[in-house]
Design a protein around this motif. Structure first.
Motif, PDB file in Angstrom:
ATOM      1  N   UNK A  56      24.948  20.254  88.608  1.00 29.90           N
ATOM      2  CA  UNK A  56      23.663  20.759  89.468  1.00 29.90           C
ATOM      3  C   UNK A  56      23.513  22.083  89.572  1.00 29.90           C
ATOM      4  N   UNK A  57      22.464  22.606  89.073  1.00 31.36           N
ATOM      5  CA  UNK A  57      22.397  24.168  89.030  1.00 31.36           C
ATOM      6  C   UNK A  57      22.255  24.766  90.472  1.00 31.36           C
ATOM      7  N   UNK A  58      22.919  25.885  90.534  1.00 34.84           N
ATOM      8  CA  UNK A  58      22.732  26.576  92.004  1.00 34.84           C
ATOM      9  C   UNK A  58      23.352  25.775  92.992  1.00 34.84           C
ATOM     10  N   UNK A  59      24.355  24.942  92.757  1.00 33.60           N
ATOM     11  CA  UNK A  59      25.014  23.948  93.727  1.00 33.60           C
ATOM     12  C   UNK A  59      26.568  24.372  93.693  1.00 33.60           C
ATOM     13  N   UNK A  84      23.066  19.392  82.633  1.00 32.04           N
ATOM     14  CA  UNK A  84      22.498  19.467  83.976  1.00 32.04           C
ATOM     15  C   UNK A  84      22.315  18.197  84.384  1.00 32.04           C
ATOM     16  N   UNK A  85      22.255  17.839  85.842  1.00 34.22           N
ATOM     17  CA  UNK A  85      22.093  16.399  86.411  1.00 34.22           C
ATOM     18  C   UNK A  85      20.783  16.000  85.783  1.00 34.22           C
ATOM     19  N   UNK A 100      19.645   9.787  79.126  1.00 37.53           N
ATOM     20  CA  UNK A 100      20.403  10.083  80.532  1.00 37.53           C
ATOM     21  C   UNK A 100      21.398   8.768  80.845  1.00 37.53           C
ATOM     22  N   UNK A 101      20.884   7.749  80.387  1.00 37.53           N
ATOM     23  CA  UNK A 101      21.783   6.433  80.756  1.00 37.53           C
ATOM     24  C   UNK A 101      22.862   6.519  79.768  1.00 37.53           C
ATOM     25  N   UNK A 102      22.557   6.695  78.360  1.00 34.61           N
ATOM     26  CA  UNK A 102      23.759   6.921  77.500  1.00 34.61           C
ATOM     27  C   UNK A 102      24.865   7.855  78.019  1.00 34.61           C
ATOM     28  N   UNK A 103      24.194   9.054  78.638  1.00 32.94           N
ATOM     29  CA  UNK A 103      25.181  10.132  78.871  1.00 32.94           C
ATOM     30  C   UNK A 103      26.044   9.634  80.127  1.00 32.94           C
TER      31      UNK A 103
END
Length: 248
Positions: free
Chosen positions: A128-131, A106-107, A116-119
């Motif tokens: 993005x959920x529900x998008x 998930x974003x 998150x930076x490593x991801x």
């Protein structure tokens, strides 16, 4: 009121998490800079990320993970790995597989400093959920990654279980496997929800976390994605029942 042991373990793990991130992220960045021109799949960076994730298990004296079935994964074959999801700890544990794959994540995780930076450096697959558009883009990127020889790791329930019980599996993982013509490997996890419960960040003493990697299933052997989805859920559910019956 949380126990003193829970409080101490939580402080220890949070301190360890921050310290390791501060040390490991610059190394990850250097690996990315020097290997990106020739390592398009980020294989070396992912291996380093596996060490990064696993170190939290290795340095936690009350956590032990028992693995079974890693031999079912062939080195040069791309798979869709489908796992149940019990806690934040699942991500750390699954890095211990030490196999190349791209997370579907998930974003919101991208906003976590260092992690998150490593991801982003690893070029993992973000949703993005529900998008609806994001879901379509996730499927397209996953299929592209699979065709390029990368395995994809996805939590089929789409969200964490609060109590360790299995939720309903979504079909997205199985649709991408069918379109990319790659096998699906079910992975069962248990007792991670006891170590980090629900959406809590409190760390508990657990010594019997388990992971089982099952033999691959070929989507072509099933009538449709609904059938293979049900089969994988049955396999993981059955393994959870077996483990829990043995604990009684």
């Amino acid at each position: 009121m949380k126990s003193l042991l829970t409080f101490i373990l939580t402080i220890y793990e949070v301190t360890l998490f921050v310290a390791v991130c501060v040390v490991f992220y610059p190394i990850a960045l250097l690996i990315f800079i020097f290997t990106a021109p020739f390592d398009k799949r980020r294989t070396l960076l992912h291996k380093f990320s596996c060490v990064w994730g696993s170190i939290y298990i290795w340095l936690q004296p009350f956590w032990k993970v028992t693995w079974e079935g890693k031999e079912n994964i062939k080195k040069d074959q791309a798979y869709v790995f489908v796992s149940n999801h019990q806690s934040l700890l699942d991500i750390i544990v699954l890095y211990g597989m030490f196999k190349h794959f791209k997370w579907v994540a998930k974003n919101s995780l991208l906003r976590v400093p260092f992690v998150g930076w490593n991801m982003a450096l690893n070029d993992y697959i973000i949703i993005k959920r529900n998008d609806a558009k994001s879901q379509i883009d996730m499927m397209k990127k996953s299929e592209k990654m699979l065709r390029e020889g990368n395995s994809v790791m996805i939590f089929a329930e789409g969200t964490r279980s609060i109590d360790g019980n299995l939720g309903t599996f979504k079909r997205g993982a199985f649709i991408m496997a069918e379109k990319a013509e790659v096998p699906v490997i079910p992975i069962a996890l248990d007792n991670m929800y006891k170590a980090v419960k629900g959406k809590s960040l409190w760390i508990n003493k657990v010594t019997d976390m388990k992971v089982k990697v099952f033999p691959p299933l070929n989507p072509k052997d099933f009538k449709n994605t609904k059938e293979i989805t049900a089969k994988v859920q049955e396999i993981i559910s059955g393994q959870l029942d077996e483990w829990r019956s043995a604990e009684k």
